[in-house]
Write an enzyme that holds these catalytic residues in place. Structure first.
Site, PDB file in Angstrom:
ATOM      1  N   ARG A  28      -7.992  -6.746  -9.745  1.00 13.55           N
ATOM      2  CA  ARG A  28      -8.761  -7.927  -9.833  1.00 13.55           C
ATOM      3  C   ARG A  28     -10.180  -7.458 -10.460  1.00 13.55           C
ATOM      4  O   ARG A  28     -10.240  -6.415 -10.434  1.00 13.55           O
ATOM      5  CB  ARG A  28      -9.163  -8.793  -8.581  1.00 13.55           C
ATOM      6  CG  ARG A  28      -9.693  -8.123  -7.785  1.00 13.55           C
ATOM      7  CD  ARG A  28     -10.302  -8.699  -6.497  1.00 13.55           C
ATOM      8  NE  ARG A  28     -11.090  -7.832  -5.510  1.00 13.55           N
ATOM      9  CZ  ARG A  28     -10.624  -7.125  -4.618  1.00 13.55           C
ATOM     10  NH1 ARG A  28      -9.463  -7.044  -4.341  1.00 13.55           N
ATOM     11  NH2 ARG A  28     -11.638  -6.501  -4.140  1.00 13.55           N
ATOM     12  N   LYS A  76       0.925  -1.117  -0.140  1.00 11.68           N
ATOM     13  CA  LYS A  76       0.052   0.080  -0.024  1.00 11.68           C
ATOM     14  C   LYS A  76       0.923   1.182   0.050  1.00 11.68           C
ATOM     15  O   LYS A  76       0.461   2.406  -0.779  1.00 11.68           O
ATOM     16  CB  LYS A  76      -0.885  -0.064   1.094  1.00 11.68           C
ATOM     17  CG  LYS A  76      -1.827  -1.414   1.249  1.00 11.68           C
ATOM     18  CD  LYS A  76      -2.581  -1.517  -0.254  1.00 11.68           C
ATOM     19  CE  LYS A  76      -3.207  -3.027   0.086  1.00 11.68           C
ATOM     20  NZ  LYS A  76      -3.729  -3.005  -1.349  1.00 11.68           N
ATOM     21  N   VAL A 122     -16.487  -7.768  -7.447  1.00 13.90           N
ATOM     22  CA  VAL A 122     -17.892  -8.309  -7.249  1.00 13.90           C
ATOM     23  C   VAL A 122     -18.913  -7.158  -7.906  1.00 13.90           C
ATOM     24  O   VAL A 122     -19.760  -7.574  -8.406  1.00 13.90           O
ATOM     25  CB  VAL A 122     -18.221  -8.402  -5.635  1.00 13.90           C
ATOM     26  CG1 VAL A 122     -19.577  -8.857  -5.251  1.00 13.90           C
ATOM     27  CG2 VAL A 122     -17.370  -9.147  -4.901  1.00 13.90           C
ATOM     28  N   ARG A 177     -25.959  -7.058  -2.885  1.00 13.62           N
ATOM     29  CA  ARG A 177     -25.284  -8.096  -2.666  1.00 13.62           C
ATOM     30  C   ARG A 177     -26.274  -9.281  -1.825  1.00 13.62           C
ATOM     31  O   ARG A 177     -26.487  -8.880  -0.876  1.00 13.62           O
ATOM     32  CB  ARG A 177     -24.067  -8.072  -1.966  1.00 13.62           C
ATOM     33  CG  ARG A 177     -23.122  -7.430  -2.627  1.00 13.62           C
ATOM     34  CD  ARG A 177     -21.512  -7.400  -2.040  1.00 13.62           C
ATOM     35  NE  ARG A 177     -20.621  -6.648  -2.673  1.00 13.62           N
ATOM     36  CZ  ARG A 177     -19.590  -6.677  -2.665  1.00 13.62           C
ATOM     37  NH1 ARG A 177     -18.781  -7.717  -1.639  1.00 13.62           N
ATOM     38  NH2 ARG A 177     -18.798  -5.877  -3.356  1.00 13.62           N
ATOM     39  N   HIS A 194     -16.349  -3.484   6.640  1.00  8.23           N
ATOM     40  CA  HIS A 194     -15.591  -3.545   5.453  1.00  8.23           C
ATOM     41  C   HIS A 194     -16.203  -4.385   4.350  1.00  8.23           C
ATOM     42  O   HIS A 194     -15.122  -4.838   3.212  1.00  8.23           O
ATOM     43  CB  HIS A 194     -14.152  -3.776   5.518  1.00  8.23           C
ATOM     44  CG  HIS A 194     -13.584  -2.545   6.532  1.00  8.23           C
ATOM     45  ND1 HIS A 194     -13.464  -1.369   6.107  1.00  8.23           N
ATOM     46  CD2 HIS A 194     -12.985  -2.839   7.953  1.00  8.23           C
ATOM     47  CE1 HIS A 194     -12.960  -0.919   7.185  1.00  8.23           C
ATOM     48  NE2 HIS A 194     -12.699  -1.663   8.183  1.00  8.23           N
TER      49      HIS A 194
END
Ligand code: MV4
Length: 446
Positions: free
Chosen positions: A291, A116, A294, A337, A235
């Protein structure tokens, strides 16, 4: 183009990847644990290979088994989905060493964004605005004290190997700083085997806004606008929307342009998400994800770009055919979700789905691995599907979302569907007037 792709994942994203492969005329290989023999991703794929017992470390994280499954089946590329091995540098390297294609960024870019501090330093040098704070690891108490004075309290101590909110310490005043530093170091060492930490100004009520990008590794990149992911609990994102109710076209074009130029200079290859905190019309970079995410369908719904198809084309070495001016933002999309969880306690609720009926009609998309009589195994993430709704306006999107939630039937297990019905009734949600603290506040009050 690849003839056969191995999908190194499970659940709804494995189905999503299979569908993109079908659209491209590519055959698919599913991998699965012994707990997933009856999973939908196994049923749909052209071939499947069992890669081990239920525990993720023995199957979906088992690199030798996955590479062996690829060699047995003759697949030439591996799509890692999200989670599992999707941001694992070692995996990306091993795949390459076996002359297979990793459908994702280079190992170097995965490594860079996994650190990071390095990530922040790099993107700042490329012109992306970052949260005020340390430009390197905090190594001495004196350094931390001086920086605290410079940026002002509260400050946030973060783990260099962290991300996703793990290993953070809020410090309200200087007298608590040194204790917080040692706690943060200890927690980070324990969680990530790395006690490297850094410090930032703590932003109290920002939004979480992330920019979706595509790069071809040949110097071309585009952005596909933003998603507002401020509605989170511990989170974990709960509901996401695109575009953000907080952005103007001008703010979008500005930050999108800055991010795109940075990704071109980096020669970034693949899909990526650049995450920002957004407060008082200012963007502050926090992290980059290397990546597919979702919540990518929210972006697909408003741009009509198939992000997985683009990801596969890029991995095949094709230059981007889409230009920035080809990307039009059309209407509004919201993703819910659907987790197999108790909607009050959020405890996982695996088990037998006795009845499953999905909503339909204009603007409704379901990405889900559920079916009637499916048994949700207890070993994996509780996300079992996503409801994504599109409308020409945010208002229409909200109306369609309510309609879709009313039609959605999942019996036998608890899901988060009732939570979304509640949320849709809330004034702040209807207005789009929320921030990263809003949901946890709301849940504590009700
Ligand atoms: C922050 C922050 C406030 N100030 N950084 C949480 C996850 C990780 N990606 C970064 N996170 C945060 N970083 C500064 N300087 C607040 C959070 C944060 C948060 C960020 C996005 C969405 C939800 C969140 C919930 C709590 C804290």
């Amino acid at each position: 183009m690849f003839d056969k792709i191995l999908i190194a994942s499970r659940g709804e994203i494995a189905l999503r990847i299979h569908r993109a492969c079908r659209d491209l005329g590519i055959s698919t290989v599913a991998v699965h644990s012994t707990a997933d023999e009856d999973a939908m991703h196994v049923r749909l794929a052209d071939e499947s290979v069992c890669i081990g017992p239920p525990a993720p470390k023995d199957s979906y994280l088992n690199i030798p088994s996955i590479v062996a499954a690829c060699e047995i089946s003759g697949a030439s590329a591996i799509h890692p989905g999200y989670g599992f091995l999707s941001e694992n540098v070692n995996f990306a390297e091993i795949v390459q060493e076996h002359e297979l294609t990793f459908i994702g960024p280079s190992p170097e870019h995965i490594r860079l964004m996994g650190d990071k501090i390095e990530a922040k330093k790099t993107v700042q040098s490329l012109g992306i605005p970052v949260v005020p704070g340390s430009d390197a690891a905090i190594t001495t108490d004196e350094q931390a004290i001086a920086l605290g004075e410079e940026i002002g309290y509260p400050v946030l101590i973060k783990a260099a190997s962290g991300g996703g909110g793990r290993g953070m310490q809020i410090v309200q005043q200087e007298s608590h700083l040194l204790d917080a530093l040692s706690t943060a170091r200890a927690e980070s060492k324990l969680a990530f085997d790395d006690d490297t930490i850094y410090m930032e100004k703590f932003l109290e009520k920002p939004r979480h806004i992330e920019i979706q990008i595509l790069g071809d590794g040949q110097g071309n990149a585009i952005h596909l606008g933003e998603r507002d992911c401020s509605l989170q609990r511990r989170h974990q994102k709960v509901m996401e929307e695109a575009p953000s109710p907080a952005l103007t076209p001008q703010l979008r074009n500005e930050i999108g342009g800055i991010v795109t130029r940075a990704m071109e200079q980096l020669r970034y290859k693949g899909v990526g998400t650049v995450e920002f905190l957004f407060e008082n019309d200012n963007f502050f970079f926090i992290e980059m994800n290397t990546r597919i995410q979702v919540e990518h369908p929210a972006t697909e719904m408003i741009t009509d770009v198939d992000l997985i198809v683009e990801q596969i084309r890029i991995a095949d070495g094709q230059p981007l055919t889409l230009k920035q001016e080809d990307v039009q933002f059309r209407g509004h999309a919201i993703e819910c979700r659907i987790n197999a969880e108790n909607p009050k306690t959020f405890l996982p609720a695996p088990g037998l789905v006795t009845h499953y009926h999905t909503p339909g009609g204009p603007g409704v998309r379901i990405d889900s691995s559920l079916y009637t009589d499916y048994i949700i195994p207890p070993y994996y993430d509780s996300l079992v599907g996503k409801l994504i709704v599109h409308g020409r306006t945010r208002k229409e999107c909200l109306m369609r979302l309510q309609r879709a939630l009313e039609e959605f039937v999942v019996e036998g297990v608890d899901t988060t569907i009732p939570l979304f019905k509640d949320l849709l009734q809330q004034h702040e949600i209807r207005k789009g007037d929320y921030h990263i603290r809003w949901l946890e506040n709301y849940l504590n009050l009700t």
